[in-house]
Write an enzyme that holds these catalytic residues in place. Structure first.
Site, PDB file in Angstrom:
ATOM      1  N   LYS A 178       0.834  -1.212   0.000  1.00 36.01           N
ATOM      2  CA  LYS A 178       0.000   0.000   0.000  1.00 36.01           C
ATOM      3  C   LYS A 178       0.866   1.258   0.000  1.00 36.01           C
ATOM      4  O   LYS A 178       0.669   2.170  -0.792  1.00 36.01           O
ATOM      5  CB  LYS A 178      -0.900   0.055   1.256  1.00 36.01           C
ATOM      6  CG  LYS A 178      -1.768  -1.154   1.466  1.00 36.01           C
ATOM      7  CD  LYS A 178      -2.613  -1.015   2.728  1.00 36.01           C
ATOM      8  CE  LYS A 178      -1.819  -0.941   4.019  1.00 36.01           C
ATOM      9  NZ  LYS A 178      -1.104  -2.178   4.371  1.00 36.01           N
TER      10      LYS A 178
ATOM     11  N   ARG B  63      -9.427   1.167   8.584  1.00 37.28           N
ATOM     12  CA  ARG B  63      -9.133  -0.250   8.791  1.00 37.28           C
ATOM     13  C   ARG B  63     -10.086  -0.903   9.768  1.00 37.28           C
ATOM     14  O   ARG B  63      -9.823  -2.016  10.226  1.00 37.28           O
ATOM     15  CB  ARG B  63      -7.670  -0.508   9.121  1.00 37.28           C
ATOM     16  CG  ARG B  63      -7.103   0.104  10.238  1.00 37.28           C
ATOM     17  CD  ARG B  63      -5.628   0.369  10.264  1.00 37.28           C
ATOM     18  NE  ARG B  63      -4.657  -0.642  10.260  1.00 37.28           N
ATOM     19  CZ  ARG B  63      -3.429  -0.433   9.734  1.00 37.28           C
ATOM     20  NH1 ARG B  63      -3.124   0.705   9.143  1.00 37.28           N
ATOM     21  NH2 ARG B  63      -2.531  -1.351   9.800  1.00 37.28           N
TER      22      ARG B  63
ATOM     23  N   ARG C   7      11.815  -5.692   5.240  1.00 29.95           N
ATOM     24  CA  ARG C   7      11.677  -4.265   4.917  1.00 29.95           C
ATOM     25  C   ARG C   7      12.683  -3.448   5.745  1.00 29.95           C
ATOM     26  O   ARG C   7      12.880  -3.683   6.923  1.00 29.95           O
ATOM     27  CB  ARG C   7      10.264  -3.772   5.243  1.00 29.95           C
ATOM     28  CG  ARG C   7      10.152  -2.250   5.162  1.00 29.95           C
ATOM     29  CD  ARG C   7       8.737  -1.739   5.247  1.00 29.95           C
ATOM     30  NE  ARG C   7       7.964  -2.339   6.312  1.00 29.95           N
ATOM     31  CZ  ARG C   7       6.641  -2.307   6.374  1.00 29.95           C
ATOM     32  NH1 ARG C   7       5.949  -1.738   5.406  1.00 29.95           N
ATOM     33  NH2 ARG C   7       6.022  -2.861   7.381  1.00 29.95           N
TER      34      ARG C   7
ATOM     35  N   ARG D 273      11.538  -1.117  11.112  1.00 30.26           N
ATOM     36  CA  ARG D 273      10.465  -0.561  11.927  1.00 30.26           C
ATOM     37  C   ARG D 273      10.332  -1.411  13.187  1.00 30.26           C
ATOM     38  O   ARG D 273      10.538  -2.618  13.144  1.00 30.26           O
ATOM     39  CB  ARG D 273       9.146  -0.611  11.137  1.00 30.26           C
ATOM     40  CG  ARG D 273       8.804   0.686  10.484  1.00 30.26           C
ATOM     41  CD  ARG D 273       7.665   0.603   9.518  1.00 30.26           C
ATOM     42  NE  ARG D 273       6.436  -0.003  10.021  1.00 30.26           N
ATOM     43  CZ  ARG D 273       5.307  -0.070   9.312  1.00 30.26           C
ATOM     44  NH1 ARG D 273       5.266   0.432   8.086  1.00 30.26           N
ATOM     45  NH2 ARG D 273       4.233  -0.644   9.814  1.00 30.26           N
TER      46      ARG D 273
ATOM     47  N   ARG E 105      -0.044  -8.658  13.681  1.00 33.70           N
ATOM     48  CA  ARG E 105      -0.711  -7.626  12.866  1.00 33.70           C
ATOM     49  C   ARG E 105      -1.629  -8.268  11.829  1.00 33.70           C
ATOM     50  O   ARG E 105      -2.697  -7.742  11.515  1.00 33.70           O
ATOM     51  CB  ARG E 105       0.338  -6.735  12.184  1.00 33.70           C
ATOM     52  CG  ARG E 105       0.988  -5.747  13.155  1.00 33.70           C
ATOM     53  CD  ARG E 105       2.319  -5.212  12.662  1.00 33.70           C
ATOM     54  NE  ARG E 105       2.236  -4.521  11.390  1.00 33.70           N
ATOM     55  CZ  ARG E 105       3.297  -4.269  10.612  1.00 33.70           C
ATOM     56  NH1 ARG E 105       4.513  -4.648  11.008  1.00 33.70           N
ATOM     57  NH2 ARG E 105       3.137  -3.631   9.477  1.00 33.70           N
TER      58      ARG E 105
HETATM   59  P1  AP5 Z   1       4.968  -1.557   1.873  1.00 36.68           P
HETATM   60  O1  AP5 Z   1       4.562  -0.782   0.678  1.00 36.68           O
HETATM   61  O2  AP5 Z   1       5.765  -0.850   2.943  1.00 36.68           O
HETATM   62  O3  AP5 Z   1       3.693  -2.309   2.496  1.00 36.68           O
HETATM   63  P2  AP5 Z   1       2.399  -1.752   3.239  1.00 36.68           P
HETATM   64  O4  AP5 Z   1       1.207  -2.421   2.655  1.00 36.68           O
HETATM   65  O5  AP5 Z   1       2.402  -0.252   3.260  1.00 36.68           O
HETATM   66  O6  AP5 Z   1       2.664  -2.372   4.684  1.00 36.68           O
HETATM   67  P3  AP5 Z   1       2.665  -1.763   6.133  1.00 36.68           P
HETATM   68  O7  AP5 Z   1       3.357  -2.781   6.997  1.00 36.68           O
HETATM   69  O8  AP5 Z   1       3.212  -0.355   6.176  1.00 36.68           O
HETATM   70  O9  AP5 Z   1       1.143  -1.719   6.444  1.00 36.68           O
HETATM   71  P4  AP5 Z   1       0.435  -1.703   7.781  1.00 36.68           P
HETATM   72  O10 AP5 Z   1      -0.955  -1.479   7.372  1.00 36.68           O
HETATM   73  O11 AP5 Z   1       0.667  -2.862   8.665  1.00 36.68           O
HETATM   74  O12 AP5 Z   1       1.186  -0.511   8.571  1.00 36.68           O
HETATM   75  P5  AP5 Z   1       0.753   0.991   8.916  1.00 36.68           P
HETATM   76  O13 AP5 Z   1       1.968   1.809   8.822  1.00 36.68           O
HETATM   77  O14 AP5 Z   1      -0.454   1.386   8.144  1.00 36.68           O
HETATM   78  O15 AP5 Z   1       5.803  -2.848   1.386  1.00 36.68           O
HETATM   79  C1  AP5 Z   1       6.324  -3.774   2.328  1.00 36.68           C
HETATM   80  C2  AP5 Z   1       7.677  -4.330   1.799  1.00 36.68           C
HETATM   81  O16 AP5 Z   1       7.427  -5.071   0.602  1.00 36.68           O
HETATM   82  C3  AP5 Z   1       8.681  -3.227   1.439  1.00 36.68           C
HETATM   83  O17 AP5 Z   1       9.980  -3.646   1.763  1.00 36.68           O
HETATM   84  C4  AP5 Z   1       8.504  -3.071  -0.078  1.00 36.68           C
HETATM   85  O18 AP5 Z   1       9.720  -2.640  -0.691  1.00 36.68           O
HETATM   86  C5  AP5 Z   1       8.135  -4.494  -0.498  1.00 36.68           C
HETATM   87  N1  AP5 Z   1       7.218  -4.545  -1.651  1.00 36.68           N
HETATM   88  C6  AP5 Z   1       6.202  -3.686  -1.941  1.00 36.68           C
HETATM   89  N2  AP5 Z   1       5.573  -4.077  -3.069  1.00 36.68           N
HETATM   90  C7  AP5 Z   1       6.169  -5.219  -3.463  1.00 36.68           C
HETATM   91  C8  AP5 Z   1       5.960  -6.116  -4.570  1.00 36.68           C
HETATM   92  N3  AP5 Z   1       4.998  -5.904  -5.473  1.00 36.68           N
HETATM   93  N4  AP5 Z   1       6.761  -7.199  -4.670  1.00 36.68           N
HETATM   94  C9  AP5 Z   1       7.753  -7.430  -3.757  1.00 36.68           C
HETATM   95  N5  AP5 Z   1       8.031  -6.620  -2.706  1.00 36.68           N
HETATM   96  C10 AP5 Z   1       7.235  -5.522  -2.569  1.00 36.68           C
HETATM   97  O19 AP5 Z   1       0.279   0.842  10.431  1.00 36.68           O
HETATM   98  C11 AP5 Z   1       1.204   0.609  11.470  1.00 36.68           C
HETATM   99  C12 AP5 Z   1       0.453   0.646  12.819  1.00 36.68           C
HETATM  100  O20 AP5 Z   1      -0.111   1.949  13.024  1.00 36.68           O
HETATM  101  C13 AP5 Z   1      -0.733  -0.315  12.962  1.00 36.68           C
HETATM  102  O21 AP5 Z   1      -0.306  -1.621  13.359  1.00 36.68           O
HETATM  103  C14 AP5 Z   1      -1.549   0.397  14.039  1.00 36.68           C
HETATM  104  O22 AP5 Z   1      -0.991   0.203  15.317  1.00 36.68           O
HETATM  105  C15 AP5 Z   1      -1.386   1.861  13.678  1.00 36.68           C
HETATM  106  N6  AP5 Z   1      -2.422   2.349  12.740  1.00 36.68           N
HETATM  107  C16 AP5 Z   1      -2.194   2.860  11.491  1.00 36.68           C
HETATM  108  N7  AP5 Z   1      -3.352   3.192  10.901  1.00 36.68           N
HETATM  109  C17 AP5 Z   1      -4.332   2.902  11.782  1.00 36.68           C
HETATM  110  C18 AP5 Z   1      -5.753   2.999  11.730  1.00 36.68           C
HETATM  111  N8  AP5 Z   1      -6.393   3.476  10.637  1.00 36.68           N
HETATM  112  N9  AP5 Z   1      -6.469   2.583  12.807  1.00 36.68           N
HETATM  113  C19 AP5 Z   1      -5.837   2.105  13.909  1.00 36.68           C
HETATM  114  N10 AP5 Z   1      -4.497   1.966  14.018  1.00 36.68           N
HETATM  115  C20 AP5 Z   1      -3.749   2.369  12.968  1.00 36.68           C
END
Ligand code: AP5
Length: 235
Positions: free
Chosen positions: A15, A90, A127, A160, A171
């Protein structure tokens, strides 16, 4: 005509990678709730101190808190032409709140990026984030050799705090319990699309552009970077 987008999917689906690029190419802000929270943790603001332990465990921050953050962010001038939301909504209450926030701002296009769990764990534990330029990269280059420095600026690479294998599995459990039900909330809408995230990033990007274009009822070739978005037919 605003381009209001949500990229949804489990941790590691890509994402953030895709939202950053799409937003840059189309001149709209990427709004990542995870990034906003991590910045608060790093700056040790009251918000950061409140959410740090929750995030380190992989739990969700409360709906009220996160909805307030998004409401404030969407009210800024740069979001008037649209936005890419990454990591929000989410939960079903967050999705319902987003509908209320968007009242009168045009249709919402939701694209789900689908990737199987074991690939997600592999991606997330490898990552790395550049401590200088903030880019997200994989710890392993194309040759499979571990990288210690950012290939773009030479900065040191860090993980991270929530990217250990155990926390990623936690997660993912939270995702299937809290976020997966949200798909039913959106699935019947004409502006919902799902794409295959098990492809190289360039192909995922092409699939995303095609999905957004089809939700708008226009050819993908018209949704090139910087082009104006026509009013959607399916809204
Ligand atoms: P990347 O693009 O970083 O993946 P992502 O989908 O963004 O994954 P995240 O881990 O950031 O998502 P998340 O939803 O768990 O975390 P968030 O920060 O929102 O890609 C991942 C890896 O794969 C990278 O190394 C990339 O290079 C590689 N890659 C990408 N595309 C690829 C492909 N096609 N092929 C191969 N490799 C690839 O949330 C973190 C925390 O914040 C949550 O746990 C929660 O505590 C809190 N939080 C955030 N938002 C909310 C909310 N709305 N409500 C409540 N709590 C929240």
């Amino acid at each position: 005509m605003a381009l209001n987008l949500v990229f949804m999917g489990p941790p590691g689906a890509g994402k953030g990678t895709q939202a950053e690029r799409f937003a840059r190419e189309h001149g709209i802000p990427k709004i990542s709730t995870g990034d906003i929270l991590r910045e608060a943790v790093t700056a040790q603001t009251p918000l950061g101190l409140e959410v740090k332990s929750l995030m380190d465990r992989g739990d969700l921050v409360s709906d009220d808190l996160i909805i307030g953050i998004v409401q404030e962010r969407l009210a800024r001038a740069d979001a008037a032409r649209g936005f890419v939301l990454d990591g929000f909504p989410r939960t079903v209450p967050q999705a319902a709140a987003l509908d209320r926030l968007l009242n009168g701002r045009g249709a919402l296009i939701v694209v789900e990026i689908q990737v199987p769990d074991e690939e997600l764990v592999r991606r997330v534990v490898s990552r790395r984030i550049c401590s200088l330029c903030g880019r997200t990269v994989s710890a392993f280059g194309d040759d499979g050799v571990a990288a210690e420095r950012c290939g773009h600026c030479g900065g040191s690479l860090v993980s991270r705090s929530d990217d250990s294998a155990q926390v990623v599995r936690d997660r993912l459990k939270v995702y299937w319990r809290e976020t997966q039900p949200m798909i039913a909330f959106y699935q019947e809408r004409p502006t919902y699309r799902a794409i295959d995230g098990m492809q190289p990033p360039e192909r995922v990007r092409d699939a995303l552009v095609a999905a957004v274009a089809s939700a708008l009822g226009q050819p993908a070739s018209e949704l090139k970077a910087g082009t104006t978005v026509r009013p959607e037919k399916n809204a």
